[in-house]
Design an enzyme around this catalytic site. Structure first.
Site, mmCIF file in Angstrom:
data_model
loop_
_atom_site.group_PDB
_atom_site.id
_atom_site.type_symbol
_atom_site.label_atom_id
_atom_site.label_comp_id
_atom_site.label_asym_id
_atom_site.label_seq_id
_atom_site.Cartn_x
_atom_site.Cartn_y
_atom_site.Cartn_z
ATOM 1 N N ALA A 104 45.568 55.698 45.737
ATOM 2 C CA ALA A 104 44.524 55.228 44.826
ATOM 3 C C ALA A 104 44.546 53.716 44.634
ATOM 4 O O ALA A 104 43.885 53.191 43.757
ATOM 5 C CB ALA A 104 44.679 55.929 43.471
ATOM 6 N N ASP A 152 52.421 44.782 48.072
ATOM 7 C CA ASP A 152 52.732 45.878 47.139
ATOM 8 C C ASP A 152 54.210 45.884 46.749
ATOM 9 O O ASP A 152 54.560 45.927 45.565
ATOM 10 C CB ASP A 152 52.381 47.241 47.757
HETATM 11 O O1 PMV Z 1 48.267 50.031 48.760
HETATM 12 P P1 PMV Z 1 46.932 49.574 48.332
HETATM 13 O O2 PMV Z 1 45.865 50.561 48.560
HETATM 14 O O3 PMV Z 1 46.960 48.967 46.995
HETATM 15 O O4 PMV Z 1 46.449 48.369 49.318
HETATM 16 C C1 PMV Z 1 47.252 47.319 49.667
HETATM 17 C C2 PMV Z 1 46.432 46.117 49.960
HETATM 18 C C3 PMV Z 1 45.926 45.910 51.378
HETATM 19 O O5 PMV Z 1 45.643 44.518 51.454
HETATM 20 C C4 PMV Z 1 44.652 46.697 51.632
HETATM 21 C C5 PMV Z 1 46.950 46.286 52.436
HETATM 22 C C6 PMV Z 1 48.168 45.384 52.464
HETATM 23 O O6 PMV Z 1 49.154 45.772 53.098
HETATM 24 O O7 PMV Z 1 48.137 44.277 51.900
#
Ligand code: PMV
Length: 318
Positions: A104, A152
Site C-alpha cells: 500500500a 524505504d
Molecule cells: O514501497 P513503496 O510502494 O512505498 O514505494 C517505494 C518508492 C519507489 O520509488 C516507487 C520505489 C523505490 O524503490 O524507491
C-alpha cells in the site's frame, strides 16, 4: 509458573513511512523526500523456542529460518542479521505483527524487516548502527521491489524525515514548522515491484520522455525541501499537485487514487498526491491542522478504506 514465560525475551519495532516527493524518479537517481509515520508500526517479539522460526501473525505464515528458500523475506533478514553479528541461528520464535497495510506504499516490508533486526539485536544484547541496519533491510527490499532505491529502508530505520539520493547517505534537513498530512488508502493492493517494473519498461521505450519526467520530479523535490526548511507550508501544496501530474504522466496513478486526490482537494487540502509505488495503495493530502478532520471525512466519504492523520514534527537540524 514464572511471569517471565509470558513475556518475550526481546522486542523491536519500526514505523510506517510516506514519500512526500519524488517516488519512482528516486530509482533513477533523482532526490526524494520521505518521512516516518509513527501512527502505524511493525513489531517483532523474540520468544524462546526449539528452533529459529518466524511467525508472521497477520499473514498466517510460519517460516523455519534454516529451511526457507533464499527469497523468503523473513528467513532472509534473520539469516542476514545472524551473519552480520557472526552468530548461529538462535532458538527463537520471532513473532511479527504489523498495523501497516501490505502493498500500500507505506513501507510495510521495510518496517517488518527493521522490526525483526531490532528485536534480534535486543535478544542478542548486540548493537548495529542505523547505517548497518538500513543496509540489512535494503537486502530484503531487493526481494520485495526488484531494484529498490533504498528510500524505504532508510526512512523506517532512521525514523526521521530524509532527503534521499540513491547511493548516498541520507542527508538531514530542517523541518521549520509542523507539516500535517492526511493519508488515505484506496484499498487497492499494488505491489511496488509491478509499478517499478512497468516504469522501467516505459523508460526503456522512451528514455528522453521519462528522463524529462524524472528531472521534473527531482526539481519539485528540490523546491519542496527549500519550502520545508523555510516553513513555507503553503508553497508545498502546489508542488504536491505538480508532482502528482508528473506521476500520472509516468503511468502510476489510478482512477481510485485520482478520486481520493480530487476529494481531498475539494475538501480544502493544500495539495494531494499518491505516495509510494502508486496504481493503488495510499495517497497523501497536505492540510492545515484545523482542516484535517474535514479532509479526513471527505476521504472516507469518497471511498477510502482507511484514513490516518499524521504530522511531520519540526526538527532542529540545520
Ligand atoms: O514501497 P513503496 O510502494 O512505498 O514505494 C517505494 C518508492 C519507489 O520509488 C516507487 C520505489 C523505490 O524503490 O524507491
Amino acid at each position: 509458573m514464572s511471569s517471565q514465560v509470558n513475556r518475550p525475551l526481546a522486542r523491536g519495532q519500526a514505523p510506517g513511512k510516506i514519500i512526500l516527493f519524488g517516488e519512482h524518479a528516486v530509482v533513477y537517481g533523482r532526490p526524494a523526500i520521505a518521512a516516518p509515520v509513527q501512527q502505524v508500526h511493525a513489531r517483532a517479539e523474540v520468544w524462546p523456542a526449539a528452533a529459529c522460526v518466524v511467525e508472521a501473525v497477520d499473514l498466517a505464515r510460519r517460516v523455519v529460518a534454516a529451511d526457507a528458500p533464499a527469497d523468503d523475506p523473513f528467513a532472509h533478514i534473520v539469516r542476514l542479521t545472524c551473519e552480520a553479528l557472526k552468530r548461529p541461528l538462535p532458538p527463537w520464535r520471532i513473532r511479527v505483527t504489523s498495523e501497516i497495510p501490505i502493498a500500500a506504499g507505506l513501507g510495510s516490508g521495510a518496517a517488518i524487516s527493521a522490526a525483526i533486526v531490532r528485536a534480534m539485536l535486543a535478544g542478542f544484547g548486540a548493537e548495529l548502527d542505523n547505517a548497518a541496519i538500513s543496509a540489512l533491510v535494503y537486502e530484503v527490499e531487493k526481494i520485495h521491489h526488484g531494484a529498490p532505491s533504498g528510500i524505504d529502508n532508510t526512512v523506517v530505520v532512521y525514523e526521521q524525515p530524509v532527503w534521499y539520493v540513491r547511493g548516498q547517505a541520507p542527508r538531514p534537513f530542517a523541518v521549520a514548522r509542523p507539516v500535517h498530512f492526511v493519508i488515505a488508502d484506496t484499498g487497492v493492493a499494488s505491489p511496488t515491484r509491478v509499478a517499478v517494473g512497468d516504469v522501467n519498461r516505459a523508460w526503456k521505450q522512451d528514455k528522453s520522455r521519462y528522463e524529462a519526467l524524472f528531472d521534473a520530479a527531482g526539481a519539485i523535490a528540490d523546491q519542496a525541501r527549500v519550502a520545508i526548511e523555510r516553513g513555507d507550508i503553503r508553497a508545498l501544496g502546489p508542488l504536491m499537485d505538480e508532482n502528482q501530474r508528473v506521476l500520472a504522466e509516468m503511468g502510476v496513478s489510478s482512477p481510485e487514487l485520482d478520486d481520493l486526490i480530487r476529494a481531498a482537494r475539494a475538501a480544502g487540502a493544500l495539495g494531494a498526491k499518491l505516495s509510494g509505488g502508486g496504481r493503488g495503495g495510499n495517497m497523501i493530502a497536505l492540510v492545515e491542522e484545523e482542516n484535517a478532520d474535514r479532509v479526513h471525512r471527505a476521504l472516507i466519504a469518497a471511498g477510502a478504506i482507511r484514513v490516518i492523520s499524521t504530522t511531520v514534527p519540526p526538527t532542529d537540524v540545520v
